[in-house]
Design a protein around this motif. Structure first.
Motif: not given
Length: 635
Positions: A373-402
């Protein structure tokens, strides 16, 4: 025998007339009695002699009177007829007709001719000709015309129209409308006949039928769409006529689950409106649009386009096109939603909890799969992004599940489903630095894919994609400020306020609107019974009213642009009140204005935005010259 002797004989007792004649045996009308014999005692009846006509003075007078009477009657009849003819008027002898083409082509210029003629023997004064165009007409020189309802009205002063005089007027216009639509035009000639004081008018009407529409628009869309995948399509427009069209508006209504990405050329307003300055003869053009479509398998997604002209905040369609391709599901499907919200709309500072469902739609086993999931918004506080069983990369604002973080993705059986969760929080303050910073959203693009294609699905794209957009409401802020020391609306009275004496204050309402345009904005508050409305406001043109019955103050703002109070000056109004305290309020501050509330319709999200502020007390915290000590009521 004289009269006296006759009376004596007549009234004498047993008196008789010895010579009374006897009646004749026969009598004819007109006979006279003639005595015969010496003594005149023998009598007989004789035939009367013919009478001669005598022209007496009495008869002459009678004849002259009769003749004079007949002459008088004749004169009266003649005068009456003259007066009746002079003061009567038949308006059917005033001709009024409209001439034009009964069959027209939508958008092409056409001329309507109004002809009038005075077939009476009377001069027509103060003649005026009105011509009412059809509601879908766009006449020349619109600036000189007036509006009557939804149509344009042309008026011409004619003045006097002599007996037998005729004239005409021409009216040029373009008529827009669908094929086979009826376009009705009206003409009215008003005047006053010179021989009477009444006003008259004649009316005429004319209808034209639109037989063709020369502007054509068409969608270039496939018959079937894949849910969640990127969609590229175009809209083509063509002018088939020999004349050019200017100042056109083209707009597209997308299906509810369509997520707009980009367009070439870019829309002039929002994401679905383009302004075309001119489309020349035989010219064609194309708009390229990129986005994504979501929904359920088998649904028909309706795309509708219209081209027309905008007039006074009203869009009048000229031609339209509709396409409704059916939705298909990719082998691997993914769908996003908000876990605890019915609408994809949020407020600043709100925490959004997402639910992402994935599914193998085929009868084959597929795996291993990867979800992102790629998150695209100037309105999001990226420090608050959480995803159980997933990994959030602040480099590309993407959460990945594998498969490493979610073993279920190793192998998805036929029709197998699952879900993952993630959350984020919106910022409290949006980055608004210019007028383009408006209509903020949170766009999340989810994908599921597998690189190992089952043998039965070789040649088929497995990837599923879903774009989900959350619109962010504007923040509407209100501040109530009170001043005693104010130069705009100077105040008077004792400070601190005293029992039985009036002290006036100036109240300010200040409004800020952050990110979206708003409509129907209004502010309201109530005044306590001991506070009076002084009737002074500034600016004078602001629509602010007071209801003495309820004590309610309402400020009707109407439309409020994005950026007011940020990029534009604060919207404010000032008004004056009077406070007359009673003995029961001694030793305390008093409420001057009760809680104020502001509401407005967010034109971007469709939501009603509200905000409120606390009541304002007599201590006037915004006026350093008052404070608590000078806000307490004194005896």
């Amino acid at each position: 025998m004289d009269l006296e002797d006759l009376k004596k004989r007549l009234y004498k007792k047993d008196g008789q007339f010895a010579d009374r004649p006897k009646s004749p045996e026969e009598f004819s009308v007109g006979q006279s009695y003639v005595p015969t014999g010496e003594e005149g005692s023998a009598k007989q009846w004789q035939e009367p002699a013919p009478k001669k006509f005598e022209w007496t003075a009495k008869k002459k007078k009678l004849v002259w009177l009769s003749a004079a009477g007949l002459l008088a009657v004749a004169v009266c009849v003649a005068v009456g007829f003259y007066l009746w003819n002079r003061h009567s008027f038949d308006k059917t002898n005033v001709a009024l007709n409209i001439y034009g083409q009964e069959r027209i082509v939508s958008g092409e210029e056409t001329t309507y001719v109004v002809r009038y003629k005075n077939n009476t023997k009377v001069v027509l004064k103060n003649a005026k000709l009105d011509f009412l165009f059809s509601e879908q007409s766009f006449p020349e020189d619109k600036e000189s015309l007036t509006r009557q309802g939804n149509a344009y009205l042309a008026s011409q002063t004619i003045g006097e129209v002599a007996s037998g005089q005729e004239g005409q007027a021409e009216f040029k216009t373009r008529v827009l409308g669908d094929k086979d639509s009826q376009q009705k035009f009206w003409a009215k000639l008003s005047y006053q006949p010179a021989n009477i004081s009444s006003d008259f008018f004649n009316e005429a009407s004319f209808e034209s039928t639109i037989i063709s529409v020369p502007l054509v628009i068409n969608f270039d869309l496939p018959d079937r769409l894949v849910a969640g995948q990127t969609l590229n399509f175009s809209l083509k427009y063509l002018n088939t006529s020999d004349v050019s069209f200017s100042d056109l508006v083209l707009k597209i209504d997308y299906p509810a689950d369509f997520i707009f990405d980009t367009a070439l050329p870019s829309p002039a307003e929002g994401k679905n409106l383009w302004r075309l300055s001119e489309i020349g003869s035989r010219e064609e053009g194309r708009i390229l649009i990129k986005g994504a479509i979501g929904g359920k398998e088998g649904e028909n997604k309706v795309f509708k386009a219209q081209i027309g002209i905008g007039r006074d905040d009203e869009f009048i369609p000229y031609a339209q096109a509709v396409s409704s391709p059916q939705l298909a599901i990719s082998p691997l499907a993914v769908e996003q939603s908000l876990a605890d919200e019915d609408k994809a709309v949020a407020d600043l500072g709100q925490v959004l909890n997402y639910k992402l469902k994935y599914r193998n739609t085929t009868s084959e086993t597929i795996g291993p799969a990867t979800i992102s999931v790629k998150i695209n918004s100037q309105a999001v506080n990226i420090n608050t992004i959480t995803a159980p069983a997933g990994f959030f990369s602040s480099n590309n604002n993407t959460i990945t599940w594998n498969t490493a973080s979610l073993p279920e993705l190793e192998s998805l059986a036929p029709r197998q489903e699952g879900e993952v969760l993630f959350s984020l929080q919106l910022k409290d303050k949006l980055p608004v630095s210019d007028f383009a910073d408006k209509n903020f959203t949170v766009l999340t693009t989810a994908q599921i894919d597998c690189f190992d294609v089952p043998l039965a699905l070789v040649g088929t794209q497995l990837r599923g994609e879903n774009k989900f957009e959350v619109k962010i409401n504007s923040r509407l802020a209100l501040k109530t400020k009170g001043l005693f020391n104010d130069s705009l609306l100077p105040n008077s009275g004792p400070l601190p306020p005293r029992v039985g004496q009036k002290t006036t204050y100036t109240i300010y309402w200040q409004v800020l609107n952050i990110s979206n345009d708003l409509s129907n904005v209004s502010v309201e508050a109530y005044l306590p019974s001991y506070v009076s409305w002084q009737g002074k406001t500034y600016p004078g043109e602001e629509d602010i009213k007071y209801d003495a019955g309820s004590g309610k103050v309402v400020w009707n703002i109407g439309r409020l642009s994005a950026g007011v109070g940020v990029l534009l000056p604060v919207k404010q109004v000032a008004w004056q009140v009077g406070f007359t305290p009673s003995i029961s309020q001694v030793g305390n501050t008093a409420t001057i204005v009760k809680e104020a509330r502001i509401t407005g319709d967010d034109t971007f999200t469709g939501e009603i935005i509200t905000s409120s502020v606390n009541a304002l007390a007599s201590e006037m915290p915004d006026d350093p010259g008052v404070g608590f000590a000078k806000g307490v009521v004194q005896n």
